[in-house]
Structures are given as structure tokens and as C-alpha cells.
Design a protein around this motif. Structure first.
Motif, mmCIF file in Angstrom:
data_model
loop_
_atom_site.group_PDB
_atom_site.id
_atom_site.type_symbol
_atom_site.label_atom_id
_atom_site.label_comp_id
_atom_site.label_asym_id
_atom_site.label_seq_id
_atom_site.Cartn_x
_atom_site.Cartn_y
_atom_site.Cartn_z
ATOM 1 N N ILE B 107 -9.376 -6.164 -7.516
ATOM 2 C CA ILE B 107 -8.408 -5.406 -6.719
ATOM 3 C C ILE B 107 -9.100 -4.114 -6.302
ATOM 4 O O ILE B 107 -9.699 -3.426 -7.134
ATOM 5 C CB ILE B 107 -7.156 -5.085 -7.551
ATOM 6 N N SER B 130 -7.447 -12.460 4.810
ATOM 7 C CA SER B 130 -6.407 -12.046 5.734
ATOM 8 C C SER B 130 -5.658 -10.885 5.110
ATOM 9 O O SER B 130 -4.945 -11.048 4.129
ATOM 10 C CB SER B 130 -5.446 -13.207 6.009
ATOM 11 N N LEU B 131 -5.859 -9.694 5.651
ATOM 12 C CA LEU B 131 -5.272 -8.493 5.062
ATOM 13 C C LEU B 131 -3.843 -8.339 5.568
ATOM 14 O O LEU B 131 -3.611 -8.175 6.766
ATOM 15 C CB LEU B 131 -6.126 -7.277 5.440
ATOM 16 N N TYR B 132 -2.896 -8.409 4.629
ATOM 17 C CA TYR B 132 -1.484 -8.338 4.982
ATOM 18 C C TYR B 132 -0.961 -6.953 4.619
ATOM 19 O O TYR B 132 -1.313 -6.436 3.579
ATOM 20 C CB TYR B 132 -0.702 -9.420 4.214
ATOM 21 N N ILE B 134 -1.390 -5.799 7.806
ATOM 22 C CA ILE B 134 -1.955 -5.338 9.081
ATOM 23 C C ILE B 134 -2.625 -6.444 9.869
ATOM 24 O O ILE B 134 -2.986 -6.258 11.015
ATOM 25 C CB ILE B 134 -2.914 -4.139 8.883
ATOM 26 N N ASN B 135 -2.765 -7.631 9.244
ATOM 27 C CA ASN B 135 -3.233 -8.796 9.996
ATOM 28 C C ASN B 135 -4.655 -8.629 10.525
ATOM 29 O O ASN B 135 -4.895 -8.628 11.730
ATOM 30 C CB ASN B 135 -2.259 -9.112 11.137
ATOM 31 N N VAL B 136 -5.586 -8.503 9.578
ATOM 32 C CA VAL B 136 -7.008 -8.473 9.909
ATOM 33 C C VAL B 136 -7.635 -9.675 9.206
ATOM 34 O O VAL B 136 -7.406 -9.870 8.019
ATOM 35 C CB VAL B 136 -7.642 -7.160 9.425
ATOM 36 N N PHE B 158 -1.551 -3.270 -0.108
ATOM 37 C CA PHE B 158 -1.809 -4.387 0.794
ATOM 38 C C PHE B 158 -2.114 -5.658 0.004
ATOM 39 O O PHE B 158 -2.414 -5.618 -1.193
ATOM 40 C CB PHE B 158 -2.991 -4.052 1.715
ATOM 41 N N ARG B 159 -2.030 -6.777 0.679
ATOM 42 C CA ARG B 159 -2.344 -8.068 0.075
ATOM 43 C C ARG B 159 -3.480 -8.735 0.839
ATOM 44 O O ARG B 159 -3.636 -8.505 2.043
ATOM 45 C CB ARG B 159 -1.121 -9.001 0.142
ATOM 46 N N ILE B 161 -4.301 -12.422 1.745
ATOM 47 C CA ILE B 161 -3.889 -13.824 1.736
ATOM 48 C C ILE B 161 -5.130 -14.657 2.024
ATOM 49 O O ILE B 161 -5.947 -14.287 2.868
ATOM 50 C CB ILE B 161 -2.836 -14.071 2.839
ATOM 51 N N CYS B 162 -5.282 -15.780 1.327
ATOM 52 C CA CYS B 162 -6.341 -16.710 1.721
ATOM 53 C C CYS B 162 -5.789 -17.553 2.850
ATOM 54 O O CYS B 162 -4.790 -18.245 2.685
ATOM 55 C CB CYS B 162 -6.775 -17.615 0.567
ATOM 56 N N VAL B 174 -3.902 -15.018 -3.727
ATOM 57 C CA VAL B 174 -3.515 -13.734 -3.131
ATOM 58 C C VAL B 174 -4.238 -12.619 -3.877
ATOM 59 O O VAL B 174 -4.271 -12.599 -5.113
ATOM 60 C CB VAL B 174 -1.995 -13.504 -3.225
ATOM 61 N N ARG B 176 -5.286 -8.130 -3.798
ATOM 62 C CA ARG B 176 -4.559 -6.884 -3.590
ATOM 63 C C ARG B 176 -5.529 -5.773 -3.202
ATOM 64 O O ARG B 176 -6.646 -5.691 -3.742
ATOM 65 C CB ARG B 176 -3.854 -6.536 -4.908
ATOM 66 N N VAL B 177 -5.122 -4.942 -2.265
ATOM 67 C CA VAL B 177 -5.875 -3.740 -1.893
ATOM 68 C C VAL B 177 -4.893 -2.570 -1.899
ATOM 69 O O VAL B 177 -3.826 -2.653 -1.299
ATOM 70 C CB VAL B 177 -6.497 -3.862 -0.483
ATOM 71 N N VAL B 179 -4.397 1.402 -0.954
ATOM 72 C CA VAL B 179 -4.981 2.533 -0.221
ATOM 73 C C VAL B 179 -4.158 3.772 -0.538
ATOM 74 O O VAL B 179 -2.937 3.776 -0.379
ATOM 75 C CB VAL B 179 -5.021 2.277 1.297
#
Lengths: 579, 194, 56
Positions: B107, B130-132, B134-136, B158-159, B161-162, B174, B176-177, B179
Motif C-alpha cells: 500500500i 486501474s487507479l480508482y 480517478i480512472n488512470v 484511492f484503490r 483495481i486489477c 484490489v 490501496r494508495v 495521498v
């Protein structure tokens, strides 16, 4: 010249010579194609009922398994078998020619069928839970890869027979001048087929050996070469679909070719550049650099997009001009209002053009932009895009063509005629809802190919907005509606072909139940067609020219395209700085 | 006659290589111009834009990358969540994230407005970063090190997602990030988060 | 502007563009060449020449 030992009949409607062996192969390929469609559609229903989180029908294992079945049955078996029928039809019946190697043709059909059955058996049996893409090092049973290789070899032989048919037809002077534009489109599809299948061989043979433990396959090389197969196969569809657009336009309303040079140039641009778009899948991959990504994803500076925008003009403009030459000359859109909307061949054509262009085309070019792909890759926006191209574009066009193939090739009336008249609207309408809502869900970051976006078994919660649940329910409704349309089509096709009434005598000008209008009332241009044509092209008509209605339509399209493209750049600019 | 009145089903006789009507030429010209705009946007964004997938791209042994990730965890671990290490690297550093079936480790705890070089790779099969929300999205491939310079522009939880199918447990993968806002007095680039 | 006079087609030489477009096998060759050079070949070269990671 005489064709040795070939028996022909003369089509009573089109007066073309039809070789019986070629006709049998068209029939058998079309029938197998519809069976694959049925399998794929059953899987589709179970999949949408699982992604609709309120229903969540299948277990995870069966969800992923049937997702693989759905992809393979639809994208490969349904579409390629139908394309084989198109190749046989275009290289024989459309140019009065014969099939050169019937025995080899039947052999290749058996190879394809055997390969397809093997692949389906492996997938249903749980021996290939690797989805359509089978990214190495996910591993399937070797028999799965072998099945695909057999199928591809069969298809490659058919493509060879197609080219041989053309050569022999020319030598035997079966047609005069150049190939008809529709056949030229089929040539384009055949060339892209060769490109596709060579990539298929280049990746599936090593992967087969890898599955036996005989060699190493690099995961990034696999992705790059595999998409030379996986994406190019969908470009075969584009070319075949556009060829069918020109064909249905001619058959249903007497659409003319506005200018052969322009339309053929667009096909040549497809041949040269469209397969490079396999890079669309690799824009956020680590293996290739920005120069490779930009040049390839843009089909060498969007030359294939230029081609599609040309077809997007010439197909409707040819239809408009055809109608005007038949006397429908009032105003901008009288030709469109008075078109045969109850002829399923015609409605399929128009719906295919509109949904392919407005949804599939605009989303495809936008999400295939190198940087925009960062906010798109592997989200639901991707299947949202390609269902608009492959399903409501290609499959819809193939269905429309089938409504004409049933009387012309199978010599049967179309069964359940009222249902057939509704079918295109239900299928395309469902797909329209499905693709737009899927695209919308994807813009929230909802992943594609995912069993459970409530993440009930995951270590961390992922709190999707309640809007997403609603949108996924709409996806399911659209998907079920489209699947209903697909089942209607399968029922109509099977009932017509196996239990249908024989076509019987056609009296021109008398409507018949089960026979599309383009056959009972063949579109005929006015007697003074050349004078009318000259008048429509007269310089006095100014820049709007012979097809003013189409000019309005294409600018509506361009405005939508520009808006969608730049909105996506704006959204991209809000996310984290990445580089 | 410079125009045709035949359908696409008929062979054009003789010469068809003829100029098109003005309206058709104009549309082809406009379409071509639009294609050039479509194309120009990509190099332009590389030059002026803030989001590009270029990165630092390298070949790497999956085991070596995972070992480096473990070393990175030991160096900067500050806490754990559900048995998963939370790592708070200093701004400006190289940070490592490994995807494996079916988890992302570790994490990450980052500072808003600070730049990091995020190295992505996979231990076993393809995964999708897939950074949730923000959808990157980036593809994570075993054997390849994808180093992306990232600058979080908002704080939050943030999460990851694979979003590449990686096996039957794919939907449980899943990460976790976290910030956090930068410390008021801290100067970015000096030392780690406590 | 297009020629308003109907040309005598039999007598006229077939333009080069039309002959090239009618050559199906030329198109097949060019189609294969473009994709195998720009996509597959260049792509393989990109992947296979990637340097080894230093993992700083």
C-alpha cells in the motif's frame, strides 16, 4: 471458355450464373455462422445477467468461462464463417464465376469446423479459462491452441481459393472491366484476412509449442503479435461490412456508386493502413515507445479514418443519389422519408451505418488516441466501443444481407416476416442503449471482464457511485433487448432455411410475404437517368451537389466527432500528472 | 458523363479513374484536415500536456523486481493494513508496486503535489493497474518494468483495481494508495513521511 | 472540372491509377509490407532492444 464439370443455375432475380458448389459452400458457412451466433448469444444473456449486480447470476468461474465462449463464438466463429460465405459469394455469384477448387474448399470448411468444435469443447469443459485473448502466461490446454490453428489454416485456404476464383474469372472473361465495387470490398476484406491469419500463425504456433513446454513465449511479444490477429480480424469485419453496405444499398434502393475512384481509394487505404490499429490495445503497455504507438495507433496519420469518413459519405450519398435518380427529388430528405423502412435489408443497412459511425467510429478513434487511452484502457468503455462496431455495425449488416441471401441463395421465403421487419430495430435499438450505457459506466472506471464490481471478496472496499449500479442495469436491459433481437434473427434464419416456403414465382411489382421489397420491386432508375444525373451534377447546383441531404448529415457527424474528441482531452487534463 | 449511374454490384466498364464532384472532393479535404488534427494532438500533448504513457520502460526479471519491491517495503514501511504493509516513501523517490495473483503490494502512502517514479511490474501473469476513482489505467506485464513519473493532484484514499483478467480470483484483486496533503512546513524532496 | 465530353473509352489508355488499383496482388503485397514493417517488425525491434532495468 467453358467451365469444366461445373453445374450452374441462373438466378431468376439478378440473372447471374450461380455455381452449385459455390452456393452450397455459401449456405453451409452461413448456417454454421448462425449456430455460432446462437451459442454466443446464449452466453451473452448469462453474462449481462451477471454484470447486472442486482441479479449476479453466474458463479465467478462460469462468468469468466462464458465470457471466453462469448468472445470466441461471436468475434471469431460467427463472423469468420459468415465472411467465408461472403468471400465465396463475392468471388463466384457476383461475377458469374465458378468455384475453382470445390474439394479443397470442402476440406478447408471441415478444418475450420473441426477447429471450432475443438475450441468450444475446451472452453465449455473448463480447459481454457483464459478468455478470448489468452494472454501468455495464462495457460490453456494445448488442444485449445491447436483448435485455433486448424480453424485459421482452413480460413487461410478459403482466402487462397477466393483469390484463385478471381484470377480464373478474369481469365475466363466472366466479367468485363474492373471488379464490381462490392467485390472490391471483399478483396479488401480478404487481404486483411491474410494479414490477420499470418499474425495468428505467428503467435498461436509458438504458443501451442509453449503450452507443450517446448519453448518460451514473451508476454509482451505475445500481446503485440496477438493483437495483429485480434484487432485485424475486426478490420476484416469493417471491410466486409462496408462492402455489404454498398451491396444492400444497390439491392434495396438502387444506390449508385458516386465515384469509383474515391470509393476504391478508401478501400485501398484500408488495405494499406487499417491493420496498424492493432496498437490500440497496447497504448499503455511498457514494451513499445511513443513513436511506435503514435504512428501505429493513428493508422499512419489516420489514413484508415479518412477512408471510413469517405465511405461514411459515399454510402449515404450513393443511396441519396440512387433515390433521386428514381424520382424522389423533393427537398433535402424526401429520399430518406420515402425509403423502404419496412424492408429489413434496408433498415439493417441504415442502422448499421448510423450506429457504427456515430457510436463505434467516434468512440473508437477517440479512445484509440495514445494519451486518452490512459483513462480508457480495460474499462467498460472498450467493450462499449467495439459492440457498436462489431455488433450493431458488422453483425447488423450481416443480418441485413441474410434477409436477401435467404431468397436469392437459399431460394426460400423469409419466415416470420412481420418479426423480420421488426428485428433490425430491436437489435440495433438494444445495442444502442447497451453501447452508450456501457461507455458511460466505463468513464467511472468500471473495469471490463470483471465478475463483481461490489468487490465483496476483496480486501478493500471500492465504493462505486450508486449511479454506476443504475447504469449497469441499463446496460443489462440494452443487452437483453439486443439478445432478443439476435434470437429473433436466429429463429427467422433457421425457420426460413430448414422449414421455409420455397421462393416460388416472383411477379415484379407485387408485394409478397417473406420477400424483401428490393426483390419484388427491384429499384429502377428513371428512364432518363443520364439526363437527371447530369442535372444533379450541374455546376449550377453549387457545392451541395447531387446529395445535399447527405452533406447535412455528415456535418452533423463531424460536429459530434469534434465535440466528443475534445471533451475527452479535457477530462484527461484533470487527472494526475503522469509521464 | 463524368458520374456513374451503376450500383456497386456491377462492373464499371472502361475507365472509371475520373475526377469526383466538387462536393465529394470538399468532404474528402475536410476529412483529411480533421485527420491531421487528430494526429497532431498526440505529439502536441507529449510536448505540452501533463499525461503521457511514455515512462521509463525496461526489461526485468520478475523475481528481481519483486525482491526490489520487498527491499523498498523494508526501507519505508510505516504501518500495516489487513496484513499488507503501508509504505511512505519520500517525495521524488522511485517507488515500486508489484501485481500478483491476486494482490497489489505494497500500500503506497504519497504526498499531494510531490512527484514519484512509480515502477509497475507483475510477478506471474498480466495485470491491469486501474487507479480508482480517478480512472488512470496501465498494463502491467511480467518481465517489464514500467516507470511512470506521477504527481498526485488531490489527497484521498484511492484503490487499485486489477482490470486485466488474471485468473478466477481476478475480481478480488484490489490495492490501496493513500495521498495526504503535504506537511505545511515540509519542503518537498527532503526526507520521508514520519 | 470534369470533362463534359464523353470520352471514347475503347480508344483511351487505361490510367495508371486504375491499373494499379485493379492489381489485387499488388495490393496484397503492399498491405502485408506496410503492417509487417511498421507494426510487427518495428514493434518487435522496440521490445527486443529494451535495456535491462536498474531498479534504482
Amino acid at each position: 471458355m467453358t467451365a469444366p464439370a461445373a453445374t450452374f443455375r441462373t438466378c431468376p432475380v439478378t440473372t447471374r450464373r450461380i455455381h452449385d458448389q459455390a452456393e452450397s459452400l455459401v449456405k453451409i458457412n452461413a448456417v454454421v455462422s448462425v449456430v455460432a451466433l446462437l451459442i454466443g448469444a446464449i452466453a451473452a444473456v448469462l453474462i449481462v445477467l451477471t454484470r447486472w449486480q442486482a441479479v449476479h447470476l453466474l458463479s465467478a468461474t462460469w462468468f469468466y468461462r462464458l465470457l471466453g465462449v462469448h468472445g470466441m463464438s461471436m468475434l471469431i466463429f460467427f463472423i469468420v464463417f459468415f465472411e467465408m460465405a461472403v468471400l465465396y459469394f463475392a468471388s463466384t455469384a457476383l461475377i458469374n464465376a465458378r468455384l475453382v477448387a470445390p474439394k479443397l474448399a470442402w476440406f478447408s470448411f471441415l478444418l475450420m469446423l473441426g477447429g471450432a468444435v475443438l475450441v468450444e469443447a475446451m472452453m465449455w469443459g473448463g480447459k481454457a479459462d483464459v478468455l478470448f485473448t489468452s494472454y501468455v502466461p495464462l495457460r490453456a490446454s494445448p488442444a485449445y491452441y491447436l483448435g485455433i490453428i486448424l480453424f485459421a489454416v482452413g480460413a487461410l485456404i478459403v482466402t487462397g481459393i477466393f483469390f484463385a476464383n478471381l484470377v480464373v474469372a478474369k481469365r475466363e472473361k466472366r466479367y468485363e472491366g474492373s471488379l464490381p465495387l462490392v467485390v472490391y470490398g471483399a478483396v479488401t476484406a480478404a487481404i486483411i484476412t491474410v494479414i490477420t491469419l499470418l499474425h495468428g500463425a505467428a503467435i498461436y504456433i509458438p504458443t501451442f509449442l509453449w503450452s507443450l513446454g517446448l519453448m518460451h513465449v514473451d508476454p509482451q511479444v505475445y500481446r503485440m503479435v496477438w493483437w495483429g490477429l485480434g484487432h485485424s480480424s475486426q478490420q476484416i469485419n469493417v471491410a466486409a461490412m462496408v462492402a455489404i453496405w454498398y451491396m444492400l444499398g444497390g439491392l434495396t434502393i438502387g444506390a449508385v456508386v458516386l465515384n469509383e475512384k474515391i470509393s476504391r481509394s478508401a478501400f485501398v487505404l484500408y488495405v494499406l493502413f487499417i491493420s496498424m490499429a492493432s496498437a490500440h490495445h497496447l497504448l499503455v503497455d511498457p514494451g513499445m515507445g511513443p513513436a511506435w504507438k503514435v504512428v501505429n495507433t493513428s493508422y499512419f496519420m489516420y489514413m484508415a479514418v479518412l477512408a471510413s469518413m469517405i465511405h461514411g459519405f459515399t454510402v449515404p450519398a450513393g443511396m441519396e443519389l440512387g433515390m433521386r435518380l428514381r424520382g424522389y427529388t423533393n427537398g433535402m430528405f424526401d429520399w430518406l422519408r420515402r425509403a423502404p423502412w419496412h424492408d429489413p435489408g434496408f433498415s439493417s443497412l441504415v442502422l448499421s451505418v448510423v450506429v457504427f459511425g456515430f457510436v463505434g467510429g467516434i468512440t473508437g478513434v477517440t479512445i484509440g488516441t495514445e494519451q486518452i487511452n490512459i483513462i480508457v484502457h480495460n474499462t467498460l468503455r472498450v467493450p462499449g466501443h467495439f459492440h457498436a462496431t462489431v455488433v450493431s455495425g458488422t453483425a447488423m449488416a450481416f443480418m441485413g444481407a441474410t434477409y436477401y441471401l435467404i431468397p436469392l441463395v437459399f431460394q426460400k421465403r423469409v419466415a416470420f416476416w412481420r418479426m423480420a421487419q421488426w428485428q433490425p430495430y430491436i437489435f440495433a435499438g438494444g445495442m444502442f442503449i447497451f453501447t452508450l450505457s456501457m461507455t458511460f459506466a466505463g468513464s467511472f472506471g468500471v473495469p471490463r471482464r470483471h465478475w463483481d464490481i461490489t468487490f465483496s471478496q476483496a480486501p478493500f472496499d471500492v465504493p462505486f457511485s450508486p449511479v454506476v449500479d443504475l447504469v449497469l442495469a441499463v446496460v443489462a436491459v440494452g443487452g437483453l433487448l439486443a439478445a432478443t433481437g439476435a434470437f429473433m434473427f436466429v429463429a427467422i434464419a433457421v425457420a426460413s432455411v430448414f422449414f421455409g416456403k420455397p421462393l416460388g414465382e416472383i411477379t415484379k411489382g407485387t408485394a409478397m410475404v417473406g420477400v424483401p421489397q428490393g426483390i419484388t420491386h427491384p429499384p429502377v432508375h428513371a428512364a432518363d437517368v443520364d439526363a437527371r444525373n447530369a442535372a444533379l451534377h450541374a455546376p449550377g447546383r453549387g457545392i451541395m451537389g447531387p446529395a445535399p441531404g447527405t452533406i447535412v448529415l455528415v456535418f452533423v457527424f463531424l460536429a459530434a466527432f469534434i465535440l466528443y474528441f475534445f471533451v475527452n482531452w479535457k477530462i484527461l487534463s484533470f487527472v494526475w500528472k503522469i509521464g | 458523363m463524368h458520374t456513374e449511374t451503376h450500383t456497386g454490384l456491377e462492373s464499371p466498364k472502361g475507365i472509371w479513374w475520373k475526377p469526383a464532384h466538387k462536393s465529394e472532393k470538399v468532404w474528402v479535404g475536410i476529412a483529411f484536415a480533421w485527420c491531421m488534427v487528430l494526429f497532431a494532438m498526440m505529439p502536441l500533448w507529449h510536448w505540452k500536456g501533463g499525461q503521457n504513457p511514455s515512462g521509463i520502460r525496461r526489461r526485468v526479471e520478475p523475481a528481481a523486481f519483486f525482491a526490489r519491491t520487498q527491499e523498498f517495503i523494508q526501507q519505508y514501511q510505516v504501518d500495516t493494513d489487513r496484513g499488507m504493509p503501508i509504505v511512505a516513501p519520500p517525495p521524488g523517490s522511485d517507488i515500486y508496486l508489484t501485481g500478483m495473483s491476486f494482490q497489489w503490494t505494497p500500500i503506497l502512502k504519497l504526498q499531494k503535489g510531490a512527484e514519484y517514479i512509480l515502477h509497475l511490474s507483475a510477478l506471474d501473469v498480466n495485470h491491469g493497474f486501474s487507479l480508482y476513482p480517478i480512472n488512470v489505467n496501465f498494463q502491467v506485464i511480467p518481465g517489464y518494468d514500467y516507470g511512470l513519473r506521477i504527481t498526485p493532484n488531490a489527497s484521498g484514499d484511492f484503490r487499485i483495481i486489477c482490470n486485466e483478467f488474471c485468473g478466477i480470483g481476478h475480481h478480488t484483486m484490489v490495492g490501496r494508495v493513500i495521498v495526504e496533503d503535504a506537511p505545511a512546513t515540509g519542503t518537498p524532496g527532503t526526507g520521508g513521511t514520519p | 472540372m470534369p470533362d463534359p465530353v464523353k470520352p471514347d473509352e475503347a480508344a483511351e489508355q487505361v490510367p495508371l491509377g486504375q491499373r494499379l488499383f485493379d492489381n489485387v496482388f499488388l495490393l496484397l503485397g503492399l498491405g502485408l509490407l506496410v503492417v509487417f514493417v511498421l507494426y510487427t517488425g518495428w514493434g518487435l525491434w522496440e521490445i527486443l532492444t529494451l535495456p535491462q532495468a536498474t531498479l534504482p
